[in-house]
Design a protein around this motif. Sequence first.
Motif, PDB file in Angstrom:
ATOM      1  N   PRO A 172       0.816  -1.214   0.000  1.00 55.48           N
ATOM      2  CA  PRO A 172       0.000   0.000   0.000  1.00 55.48           C
ATOM      3  C   PRO A 172       0.848   1.263   0.000  1.00 55.48           C
ATOM      4  O   PRO A 172       2.041   1.248   0.329  1.00 55.48           O
ATOM      5  CB  PRO A 172      -0.789  -0.122   1.303  1.00 55.48           C
ATOM      6  CG  PRO A 172       0.099  -0.924   2.198  1.00 55.48           C
ATOM      7  CD  PRO A 172       0.797  -1.901   1.297  1.00 55.48           C
ATOM      8  N   LYS A 173       0.215   2.359  -0.385  1.00 66.20           N
ATOM      9  CA  LYS A 173       0.858   3.666  -0.296  1.00 66.20           C
ATOM     10  C   LYS A 173       1.362   3.881   1.132  1.00 66.20           C
ATOM     11  O   LYS A 173       0.672   3.560   2.100  1.00 66.20           O
ATOM     12  CB  LYS A 173      -0.150   4.748  -0.670  1.00 66.20           C
ATOM     13  CG  LYS A 173       0.354   6.170  -0.506  1.00 66.20           C
ATOM     14  CD  LYS A 173      -0.748   7.170  -0.859  1.00 66.20           C
ATOM     15  CE  LYS A 173      -0.282   8.604  -0.630  1.00 66.20           C
ATOM     16  NZ  LYS A 173      -1.340   9.589  -0.972  1.00 66.20           N
ATOM     17  N   GLY A 174       2.563   4.408   1.259  1.00 69.92           N
ATOM     18  CA  GLY A 174       3.128   4.632   2.584  1.00 69.92           C
ATOM     19  C   GLY A 174       4.000   3.506   3.091  1.00 69.92           C
ATOM     20  O   GLY A 174       4.511   3.566   4.216  1.00 69.92           O
ATOM     21  N   ARG A 188       4.791   6.613  -2.531  1.00 74.62           N
ATOM     22  CA  ARG A 188       3.735   7.599  -2.798  1.00 74.62           C
ATOM     23  C   ARG A 188       2.423   6.956  -3.237  1.00 74.62           C
ATOM     24  O   ARG A 188       1.382   7.616  -3.241  1.00 74.62           O
ATOM     25  CB  ARG A 188       4.169   8.555  -3.907  1.00 74.62           C
ATOM     26  CG  ARG A 188       5.160   9.588  -3.512  1.00 74.62           C
ATOM     27  CD  ARG A 188       5.366  10.563  -4.660  1.00 74.62           C
ATOM     28  NE  ARG A 188       6.538  11.400  -4.433  1.00 74.62           N
ATOM     29  CZ  ARG A 188       7.002  12.258  -5.313  1.00 74.62           C
ATOM     30  NH1 ARG A 188       6.400  12.394  -6.491  1.00 74.62           N
ATOM     31  NH2 ARG A 188       8.083  12.970  -5.031  1.00 74.62           N
ATOM     32  N   ALA A 189       2.470   5.727  -3.680  1.00 73.92           N
ATOM     33  CA  ALA A 189       1.275   5.111  -4.264  1.00 73.92           C
ATOM     34  C   ALA A 189       1.235   3.624  -3.942  1.00 73.92           C
ATOM     35  O   ALA A 189       2.241   3.026  -3.544  1.00 73.92           O
ATOM     36  CB  ALA A 189       1.275   5.309  -5.785  1.00 73.92           C
ATOM     37  N   ASP A 190       0.046   3.040  -4.101  1.00 65.83           N
ATOM     38  CA  ASP A 190      -0.077   1.581  -3.993  1.00 65.83           C
ATOM     39  C   ASP A 190       0.753   0.942  -5.097  1.00 65.83           C
ATOM     40  O   ASP A 190       0.920   1.510  -6.187  1.00 65.83           O
ATOM     41  CB  ASP A 190      -1.539   1.152  -4.150  1.00 65.83           C
ATOM     42  CG  ASP A 190      -2.435   1.699  -3.047  1.00 65.83           C
ATOM     43  OD1 ASP A 190      -1.904   2.056  -1.979  1.00 65.83           O
ATOM     44  OD2 ASP A 190      -3.657   1.776  -3.263  1.00 65.83           O
ATOM     45  N   VAL A 214       8.126   2.784  -8.225  1.00 66.66           N
ATOM     46  CA  VAL A 214       7.257   3.692  -7.481  1.00 66.66           C
ATOM     47  C   VAL A 214       8.102   4.861  -6.959  1.00 66.66           C
ATOM     48  O   VAL A 214       9.298   4.701  -6.687  1.00 66.66           O
ATOM     49  CB  VAL A 214       6.563   2.950  -6.314  1.00 66.66           C
ATOM     50  CG1 VAL A 214       7.587   2.477  -5.287  1.00 66.66           C
ATOM     51  CG2 VAL A 214       5.486   3.803  -5.673  1.00 66.66           C
ATOM     52  N   TRP A 215       7.482   6.021  -6.845  1.00 69.72           N
ATOM     53  CA  TRP A 215       8.156   7.151  -6.202  1.00 69.72           C
ATOM     54  C   TRP A 215       8.241   6.906  -4.706  1.00 69.72           C
ATOM     55  O   TRP A 215       7.298   6.391  -4.091  1.00 69.72           O
ATOM     56  CB  TRP A 215       7.362   8.437  -6.410  1.00 69.72           C
ATOM     57  CG  TRP A 215       7.657   9.211  -7.659  1.00 69.72           C
ATOM     58  CD1 TRP A 215       6.852   9.332  -8.751  1.00 69.72           C
ATOM     59  CD2 TRP A 215       8.820   9.995  -7.938  1.00 69.72           C
ATOM     60  NE1 TRP A 215       7.450  10.135  -9.691  1.00 69.72           N
ATOM     61  CE2 TRP A 215       8.649  10.555  -9.226  1.00 69.72           C
ATOM     62  CE3 TRP A 215       9.998  10.268  -7.231  1.00 69.72           C
ATOM     63  CZ2 TRP A 215       9.604  11.381  -9.813  1.00 69.72           C
ATOM     64  CZ3 TRP A 215      10.955  11.090  -7.818  1.00 69.72           C
ATOM     65  CH2 TRP A 215      10.756  11.638  -9.097  1.00 69.72           C
TER      66      TRP A 215
END
Length: 649
Positions: A172-174, A188-190, A214-215
């Motif tokens: 998940p994001k985070g 930053r994103a899923d 992913v960022w």
Amino acid sequence: MKPRPRTSTPRRLLSAGIAIVVLSVLVFVNRPMVAFGADAYRDFTINRQSYKEKHGHWSRLPVPDGFRVNAIHAALLHTGKVLIIAGSGNNRDNFEAGSFRTVLYDPAQDSFAEVPTPTDVFCAGHTFLPNGNLLVAGGTKSYEVLEKDITHAAGVMKIKNESPAGGPRVFPKGTTLVAQDGTEYRTRADLTVPAARAMNHGGKVMTHAGEAEVWVDAVQEGTAPVVDHPAQYAVAGLSGADTRNIYGLSDKITREKQEYGGDKTSYEFDPRTERYVRTGDMVKSRWYPTLAELPSGDVLAVSGLDEFGRMLPGDNERYVRDQKRWVDAPELKRVFPTYPSLHLMANGKLFFSGSNAGYGSDTEGRTPGLWNLRNNSFREVPGLQDGHMTETSSSVLLPPAQDQRVMIFGGGEVGESPVSTARTAIADLDAPNPAYTAGPNLPQPARYLSTVVLPDDSVFTTGGSSGYRGGRYGNQTRSDLHNAQIFRTTSGKFETAAESNVGRNYHSEALLLPDGRVITLGSDPLYDTDGRNPGTFEQRIEVYSPPYLFKGQRPTIGRNPEAVQRGTTFAVATPDAARIRTARLVRPSAVTHVTDVDQRSVALDITPATGGLALSVPKAKGLVPSGWYMLFLVDGKGVPSTGRWIQVR
């Protein structure tokens, strides 16, 4: 009578000085009247019939408040309506609010309508399909972040999964990633990371890790989390074998500027229903791509920035129109800068004129040439003066298309350089050894020049600026160009056209309407008129009426077929057959960033027929791509009829 003594030289100079001061004061005090008088004289001049016959005429299009948008893209649909696409309109607040806009303008009714816009198609690519739908693909997934606004170090993290067991892994994001020194970063994103795959290589089974990007942003502010070298990172929260099999890799994590990120959504805009219809997604996310129609009716997507703002390294793809899906085209790997101008030639090759709109290497992929799509070979076309100044230039397939000549106009150096050129050049691509030769210079150096093919075989040029995004050029704080020109293909010279009232630079468009006028929209200056504060997007619209609209009665077209086949002859009814000298099929424009690979004007052979004329359509698919065209009949004075829509199959 005793003669009056002559005044001394100092006294005469003093008197003259006093007179100049008095006159200056009078002019200063009465400057509103002087300005009013000058404006009144200009209005009188430009509205004279003789002036219009020679230079044409501009008028302002009233746009209701609710329909004023930041015109980033414009296309003329075969319904006669103009599709004006803003998306988020280069406005971060709109993007973050999910406010994306498209407006339809109907010139016949002088009316506007809003069109639901599902995603941010700002800076997408587009081209017409044979059925008249406008293919719109790519766009904006994320906005740029300037270096001064970055408080947390960030970078692209590649998450690897070396385990073929357990299927795809979802994060998940985070999700936290941890460097060897304990510094933490969060996604930053899923993200879904596919499982590893077992593959047989010469009898030996090898495991290929699944991966996804992913960022990530540093948890801690400042420069301490900056990493300027490739490194590996642990994924927090894993246990057992996952701690070895799943990990992150990043080349660098910095506080450098983050570019716009591309999107992979794709639509066909249907002119009949006036709605975006979702197709299959693109293979790659793309921002600033060019979509070029192929002789088969399929479409090639070229160049662009990916979802992380990186230049795509020559990874191009093809739209299979019958299946409404995108497929990878590794056999056509070739590097171009963003929004490259690719003109379809009669033999099916694509000519890269050199024109482009911004991003990419300052050396690789910028050389003009003919691209053979059968074997992916590329033949350079030499001879272009100021060859290092093709960014923000424009180019057009000169009319008629049978001549196979492409002309390039203006341009500037790579990036935000203040340097631009007045150069034009013409490449004769039918010559045994095609090369650019010099054309007439523009009146002033120009970037962002709009070029529109007219039905009388001329090219109307308008707008542009000498400086980057209308900014400083020499001693000027703003450098928008109001002069307009008409290039006559018969003489190879420019003729002066009426000056526009509105300056237009970056993010501006111009296109031909069926009634023979030209509509101009957009402009996104970097600064205001003082050159100190941010500029405001130009939402006013102007319409230019060329000189041919003031030279007498226009020819008329009566009955004509709705569709014709290439290589056949068809009949049109007209009471003006005796005075018709040329007939043209003009393909409608789909333009953004002064890149328009759709517009072309095809000459039709004319034969007298009962009640009108018989017109013959050329057979070559590359010369006459399938799709909708405007049919114009032009008389001996160069006066065209109103365009009538006809589909070529």
